[in-house]
Design an enzyme around this catalytic site. Sequence first.
Site, short mmCIF file in Angstrom:
data_model
loop_
_atom_site.label_atom_id
_atom_site.label_comp_id
_atom_site.label_asym_id
_atom_site.label_seq_id
_atom_site.Cartn_x
_atom_site.Cartn_y
_atom_site.Cartn_z
N LYS A 15 0.81 -1.23 0.00
CA LYS A 15 0.00 0.00 0.00
C LYS A 15 0.84 1.27 0.00
CE LYS A 15 -2.13 -0.22 3.98
NZ LYS A 15 -1.75 -1.51 4.57
N ARG A 87 -9.41 3.15 9.05
CA ARG A 87 -8.99 1.89 9.64
C ARG A 87 -10.18 1.15 10.28
NH1 ARG A 87 -3.68 0.49 10.93
NH2 ARG A 87 -2.92 2.60 10.63
N ARG A 126 11.41 -11.27 5.77
CA ARG A 126 11.97 -9.94 5.57
C ARG A 126 13.24 -9.74 6.39
NH1 ARG A 126 7.75 -5.17 6.39
NH2 ARG A 126 8.25 -5.67 8.54
N ARG A 159 13.45 -8.18 11.97
CA ARG A 159 12.90 -7.30 13.00
C ARG A 159 12.30 -8.15 14.10
NH1 ARG A 159 8.95 -2.92 10.58
NH2 ARG A 159 7.69 -4.15 12.00
N ARG A 170 -1.98 -9.37 14.08
CA ARG A 170 -2.21 -8.22 13.20
C ARG A 170 -3.16 -8.56 12.06
NH1 ARG A 170 3.13 -5.36 10.92
NH2 ARG A 170 1.68 -4.08 9.76
#
Length: 215
Positions: A15, A87, A126, A159, A170
């Site tokens: 996004k 949201r 990632r 991370r 999430r």
Amino acid sequence: MKNRIVLLGPPASGKGTQAALLGTVFGIPHVSTGEIVRSERAKGTAIGLEADSYASKGLLFPDELALRFVGQWLGTHSRFVFDGFPRTIGQATALNSLLESKSLDIQTVYLLELPDSEVRSRMLGRLTCSVCGAVFNETFHKISASDPCPKCDGVLARRRDDTLEALDHRLAQYHEFTKPITDYYEAAGILRKVDVRFGRDSVFQLLYNDIRADA
Ligand SMILES: [Zn+2]
């Protein structure tokens, strides 16, 4: 040409990247509530300090505060690509009232769709360079955490919040909050679903053509 756009999508759907590209190519301001908040905080305004009290605790902003930010911002802008806003369904309906009061509307809401399994592999694979900050994906870039950064030879690291448990939380939250929003925009006839599995460039091409077509 479309000038008022909302981008919705799960983590790792690209996004922010697409919103930034649209901003560069069409000159449409890319707005995320996070950015408005950062700029208000930097200016030290009352609303910025109020936002700080939530951000410092890692809490999401209440609908009312997010809307005050966006309302203030819309006072001086009539073109936008919203990214990460609205949201909640409360924010979506309030945004509509805000826009109506200015005789504006949202022209298209793009829902960037990515299966949960793909979100997991993109997020968990990632690796971020601890020196230059470049982000890589183990699968796309065929590298592992023990390799040096391809750009600067720095050390690559995952991370700490990229754990499966945190991500599943999430994702569950994303689906819970997003379903009513997409139903709402679908009923209004402005929702367009975009499959983002085929990568950044093909997604951008599709958005580019659709935004240039007459609304
Ligand atoms: Zn690096």
